[in-house]
Design an enzyme around this catalytic site. Sequence first.
Site, PDB file in Angstrom:
ATOM      1  N   CYS A   1     -27.757 -65.756 -55.941  1.00  0.00           N
ATOM      2  CA  CYS A   1     -27.579 -65.039 -57.220  1.00  0.00           C
ATOM      3  C   CYS A   1     -26.270 -65.444 -57.888  1.00  0.00           C
ATOM      4  O   CYS A   1     -25.183 -65.073 -57.417  1.00  0.00           O
ATOM      5  CB  CYS A   1     -27.622 -63.531 -56.960  1.00  0.00           C
ATOM      6  SG  CYS A   1     -27.148 -62.521 -58.382  1.00  0.00           S
TER       7      CYS A   1
ATOM      8  N   CYS B   1     -24.065 -62.559 -59.214  1.00  0.00           N
ATOM      9  CA  CYS B   1     -23.447 -61.851 -58.087  1.00  0.00           C
ATOM     10  C   CYS B   1     -22.112 -62.493 -57.710  1.00  0.00           C
ATOM     11  O   CYS B   1     -21.137 -61.810 -57.383  1.00  0.00           O
ATOM     12  CB  CYS B   1     -24.373 -61.859 -56.874  1.00  0.00           C
ATOM     13  SG  CYS B   1     -25.945 -61.000 -57.106  1.00  0.00           S
TER      14      CYS B   1
END
Length: 288
Positions: free
Chosen positions: A25, A28
């Site tokens: 991700c 993230c």
Amino acid sequence: MTFMADVIEASKETPVIVDFWAPWCGPCKQLMPALERQVKAAEGKVRLVKINIDENPGVAGQLGVRSIPAVFGFKDGQPVDGFMGAQPESELSKFISRLSGETDPKDEAAALVERAQASLDASDPGGAAQDFAQALQLDPENGTALAGLARVYLDMGNRDMAVEMIDAATGPLADHPDVASIRSELSLGEAAPQADTPDEVDTELRDATASVAANETDLDARLVLAKALAARGRRAEAVDHLIYAIGRDRMHDDEAARKFLLTIFEAEGTDSEISIDGRRRLSSILFA
């Protein structure tokens, strides 16, 4: 990592921030170091627990995590706040302050409402709607935020959502001046005869105008015309007809003209020139 021990039980002593992430991700990876910096700056007022959803799918599923990054704030064993997606550090700081109890949510909600109103002035209804909605999450009793969000829906053509929001207001929130104003705004649209096409709208106005022109003392026709004008945003003209009707016979049809005039005033708000001038003219009739 044991979720029950490291999050639920631990949050009974110190608020815990749970960051759901995954190695694949990208957002993230942007959020995590910023969140770590802000948690460190809080100097022990909150703790951070990072949970890789690939390794802990059950925990993520129980909390309804459908996209990442997803961040939850736990306090006294319960999730009390959260957000999804990357956030600027200024917002992360506010999030941590709320969780640690250093910031009054009502104060932050008031700031969001102020920013939403500035967004409306800048012709950014989308940004305003987002801030109004966030303010309501922080302070569900903020009448200005509720009315502001309902008005955005109304201006964007989603009348049903605006009506649903205002109808759901109860208690003191229902009596908030801004909520009462948007409720009156909605009632103005319901007051006029309904038309399905622009041609029918023109016909309604034309017929009502002709009726008043044919008999200027026809107070029922005056009220119909006033409602048609008000529903289409021509409120100053509607006020003129209502003032005339009240001057002729203030008690006609159980004071229908005066009651509808007060609805216009409430929809306009106390600072509106239409309200100020209309109330002055109404007073000159009622207290002459």
